[in-house]
Design a protein around this motif. Structure first.
Motif, PDB file in Angstrom:
ATOM      1  N   MET A   1       0.819  -1.213  -0.095  1.00 12.70           N
ATOM      2  CA  MET A   1      -0.045  -0.068  -0.036  1.00 12.70           C
ATOM      3  C   MET A   1       0.822   1.112  -0.070  1.00 12.70           C
ATOM      4  O   MET A   1       1.777   1.176   0.858  1.00 12.70           O
ATOM      5  CB  MET A   1      -0.831  -0.018   1.163  1.00 12.70           C
ATOM      6  N   SER A   2       0.818   2.064  -1.014  1.00  8.36           N
ATOM      7  CA  SER A   2       1.559   3.141  -1.018  1.00  8.36           C
ATOM      8  C   SER A   2       0.984   4.552  -0.829  1.00  8.36           C
ATOM      9  O   SER A   2       1.417   5.529  -1.025  1.00  8.36           O
ATOM     10  CB  SER A   2       2.069   3.301  -2.329  1.00  8.36           C
TER      11      SER A   2
ATOM     12  N   PRO B   1     -10.557  32.881  11.227  1.00  9.78           N
ATOM     13  CA  PRO B   1     -11.038  33.935  12.218  1.00  9.78           C
ATOM     14  C   PRO B   1     -11.490  33.318  13.377  1.00  9.78           C
ATOM     15  O   PRO B   1     -11.559  33.599  14.540  1.00  9.78           O
ATOM     16  CB  PRO B   1     -12.043  34.689  11.236  1.00  9.78           C
ATOM     17  N   HIS B   2     -12.040  31.879  13.015  1.00  9.17           N
ATOM     18  CA  HIS B   2     -12.584  31.272  14.202  1.00  9.17           C
ATOM     19  C   HIS B   2     -11.634  30.240  15.091  1.00  9.17           C
ATOM     20  O   HIS B   2     -12.082  29.732  16.144  1.00  9.17           O
ATOM     21  CB  HIS B   2     -13.597  30.452  13.822  1.00  9.17           C
ATOM     22  N   LEU B   3     -10.118  30.448  14.673  1.00  4.02           N
ATOM     23  CA  LEU B   3      -9.243  29.487  15.369  1.00  4.02           C
ATOM     24  C   LEU B   3      -8.493  30.162  16.570  1.00  4.02           C
ATOM     25  O   LEU B   3      -8.292  31.618  16.402  1.00  4.02           O
ATOM     26  CB  LEU B   3      -8.184  29.148  14.376  1.00  4.02           C
ATOM     27  N   ALA B   4      -8.328  29.495  17.506  1.00  3.02           N
ATOM     28  CA  ALA B   4      -7.390  29.992  18.719  1.00  3.02           C
ATOM     29  C   ALA B   4      -5.814  29.585  18.344  1.00  3.02           C
ATOM     30  O   ALA B   4      -5.011  30.195  19.317  1.00  3.02           O
ATOM     31  CB  ALA B   4      -7.756  29.228  20.018  1.00  3.02           C
ATOM     32  N   ALA B   5      -5.385  28.961  17.518  1.00  2.00           N
ATOM     33  CA  ALA B   5      -4.096  28.582  17.322  1.00  2.00           C
ATOM     34  C   ALA B   5      -3.858  28.341  15.665  1.00  2.00           C
ATOM     35  O   ALA B   5      -4.903  27.895  14.847  1.00  2.00           O
ATOM     36  CB  ALA B   5      -3.662  27.447  17.964  1.00  2.00           C
ATOM     37  N   PRO B   6      -2.805  28.410  15.147  1.00  2.00           N
ATOM     38  CA  PRO B   6      -2.486  28.004  13.893  1.00  2.00           C
ATOM     39  C   PRO B   6      -3.034  26.510  13.431  1.00  2.00           C
ATOM     40  O   PRO B   6      -2.948  25.630  14.420  1.00  2.00           O
ATOM     41  CB  PRO B   6      -1.114  28.224  13.538  1.00  2.00           C
ATOM     42  N   LEU B   7      -3.120  26.366  12.294  1.00  2.00           N
ATOM     43  CA  LEU B   7      -3.624  24.837  11.770  1.00  2.00           C
ATOM     44  C   LEU B   7      -2.173  24.056  12.262  1.00  2.00           C
ATOM     45  O   LEU B   7      -1.260  24.464  11.823  1.00  2.00           O
ATOM     46  CB  LEU B   7      -3.733  25.027  10.220  1.00  2.00           C
ATOM     47  N   ASP B   8      -2.618  22.657  12.502  1.00  2.00           N
ATOM     48  CA  ASP B   8      -1.394  21.873  12.577  1.00  2.00           C
ATOM     49  C   ASP B   8      -1.807  20.824  11.522  1.00  2.00           C
ATOM     50  O   ASP B   8      -2.635  19.969  11.614  1.00  2.00           O
ATOM     51  CB  ASP B   8      -1.461  21.166  14.153  1.00  2.00           C
ATOM     52  N   ILE B   9      -0.689  20.587  10.654  1.00  2.00           N
ATOM     53  CA  ILE B   9      -0.889  19.857   9.405  1.00  2.00           C
ATOM     54  C   ILE B   9       0.229  19.039   9.698  1.00  2.00           C
ATOM     55  O   ILE B   9       1.423  19.197   9.386  1.00  2.00           O
ATOM     56  CB  ILE B   9      -0.830  20.739   8.131  1.00  2.00           C
ATOM     57  N   ALA B  10      -0.020  17.705   9.745  1.00  2.00           N
ATOM     58  CA  ALA B  10       0.817  16.722   9.895  1.00  2.00           C
ATOM     59  C   ALA B  10       0.773  15.683   8.821  1.00  2.00           C
ATOM     60  O   ALA B  10      -0.088  14.945   8.586  1.00  2.00           O
ATOM     61  CB  ALA B  10       0.443  15.831  11.266  1.00  2.00           C
ATOM     62  N   PRO B  11       1.867  15.547   7.931  1.00  2.00           N
ATOM     63  CA  PRO B  11       2.042  14.620   6.782  1.00  2.00           C
ATOM     64  C   PRO B  11       2.026  13.117   7.677  1.00  2.00           C
ATOM     65  O   PRO B  11       2.843  13.000   8.483  1.00  2.00           O
ATOM     66  CB  PRO B  11       2.980  14.727   6.014  1.00  2.00           C
ATOM     67  N   MET B  12       1.471  12.047   6.784  1.00  2.00           N
ATOM     68  CA  MET B  12       1.569  10.822   7.256  1.00  2.00           C
ATOM     69  C   MET B  12       1.632   9.757   6.162  1.00  2.00           C
ATOM     70  O   MET B  12       1.432  10.060   5.086  1.00  2.00           O
ATOM     71  CB  MET B  12       0.050  10.346   8.131  1.00  2.00           C
ATOM     72  N   ARG B  13       2.163   8.636   6.562  1.00  2.00           N
ATOM     73  CA  ARG B  13       2.203   7.347   5.693  1.00  2.00           C
ATOM     74  C   ARG B  13       1.068   6.467   6.085  1.00  2.00           C
ATOM     75  O   ARG B  13       0.962   6.027   7.254  1.00  2.00           O
ATOM     76  CB  ARG B  13       3.548   6.777   5.719  1.00  2.00           C
ATOM     77  N   LEU B  14       0.248   6.062   5.453  1.00  2.00           N
ATOM     78  CA  LEU B  14      -0.700   5.058   5.803  1.00  2.00           C
ATOM     79  C   LEU B  14      -0.128   3.642   5.658  1.00  2.00           C
ATOM     80  O   LEU B  14       0.478   3.066   4.752  1.00  2.00           O
ATOM     81  CB  LEU B  14      -1.864   4.969   4.652  1.00  2.00           C
ATOM     82  N   VAL B  15      -0.399   2.954   7.138  1.00  2.00           N
ATOM     83  CA  VAL B  15       0.071   1.984   7.351  1.00  2.00           C
ATOM     84  C   VAL B  15      -0.802   0.568   6.941  1.00  2.00           C
ATOM     85  O   VAL B  15      -0.440  -0.356   6.362  1.00  2.00           O
ATOM     86  CB  VAL B  15       0.773   1.713   8.636  1.00  2.00           C
ATOM     87  N   ALA B  16      -2.078   0.628   7.525  1.00  2.00           N
ATOM     88  CA  ALA B  16      -3.150  -0.255   7.248  1.00  2.00           C
ATOM     89  C   ALA B  16      -4.415   0.647   7.064  1.00  2.00           C
ATOM     90  O   ALA B  16      -4.684   1.556   7.760  1.00  2.00           O
ATOM     91  CB  ALA B  16      -3.075  -1.217   8.306  1.00  2.00           C
ATOM     92  N   ALA B  17      -5.427   0.016   6.334  1.00  2.00           N
ATOM     93  CA  ALA B  17      -6.673   0.574   6.123  1.00  2.00           C
ATOM     94  C   ALA B  17      -7.652  -0.480   5.946  1.00  2.00           C
ATOM     95  O   ALA B  17      -7.327  -1.829   5.453  1.00  2.00           O
ATOM     96  CB  ALA B  17      -6.720   1.598   5.010  1.00  2.00           C
ATOM     97  N   LYS B  18      -8.944  -0.364   6.396  1.00  2.00           N
ATOM     98  CA  LYS B  18     -10.112  -1.103   5.914  1.00  2.00           C
ATOM     99  C   LYS B  18     -11.086  -0.293   5.296  1.00  2.00           C
ATOM    100  O   LYS B  18     -11.356   0.825   5.654  1.00  2.00           O
ATOM    101  CB  LYS B  18     -10.728  -1.599   7.288  1.00  2.00           C
ATOM    102  N   GLY B  19     -11.512  -0.681   4.236  1.00  2.00           N
ATOM    103  CA  GLY B  19     -12.471   0.030   3.330  1.00  2.00           C
ATOM    104  C   GLY B  19     -12.069   1.140   2.494  1.00  2.00           C
ATOM    105  O   GLY B  19     -12.914   1.744   1.760  1.00  2.00           O
TER     106      GLY B  19
END
Length: 101
Positions: A1-2, A82-100
């Motif tokens: 799975m890539s 305008p509705h946020l209390a902190a900057p966005l936290d964007i975390a890149p991830m690698r998918l290890v396993a998935a169902k569906g």
């Protein structure tokens, strides 16, 4: 799975979590157009109602990189900050396993 993914965390101003969830969720019509993104979830925390997450899964890294310049991200960036209390936290991830997926 890539597949690769991203998890985006939005920390809303106190009491604004439902509005942030609504605004993020309103980008669904744009997300449906992104074929390199087969899964897009918007999750509103039950433990902390001022936290909203997006979980994106992409077919490849190029799709993830392009998503940040696509209309889904643009709509969210135009309406949510305008509705946020902190900057966005964007975390890149690698998918290890998935169902569906």
């Amino acid at each position: 799975m890539s597949h690769v993914a991203a998890v985006v965390t939005f920390k809303a101003q106190p009491g604004k979590g439902a509005e942030v969830a609504r605004l993020v969720g309103a980008a669904l019509p744009e997300a449906l157009k992104e074929t390199p993104m087969p899964l897009w979830l918007v999750l509103h925390s039950e433990a902390n109602p001022d936290i909203v997450h997006i979980v994106d899964v992409f077919v490849d890294a190029a799709g993830r990189d392009n998503h940040l310049r696509d209309t889904t991200a643009a709509q969210i960036i135009a309406t949510v900050p305008p509705h946020l209390a902190a900057p966005l936290d964007i975390a890149p991830m690698r998918l290890v396993a998935a169902k569906g997926l």
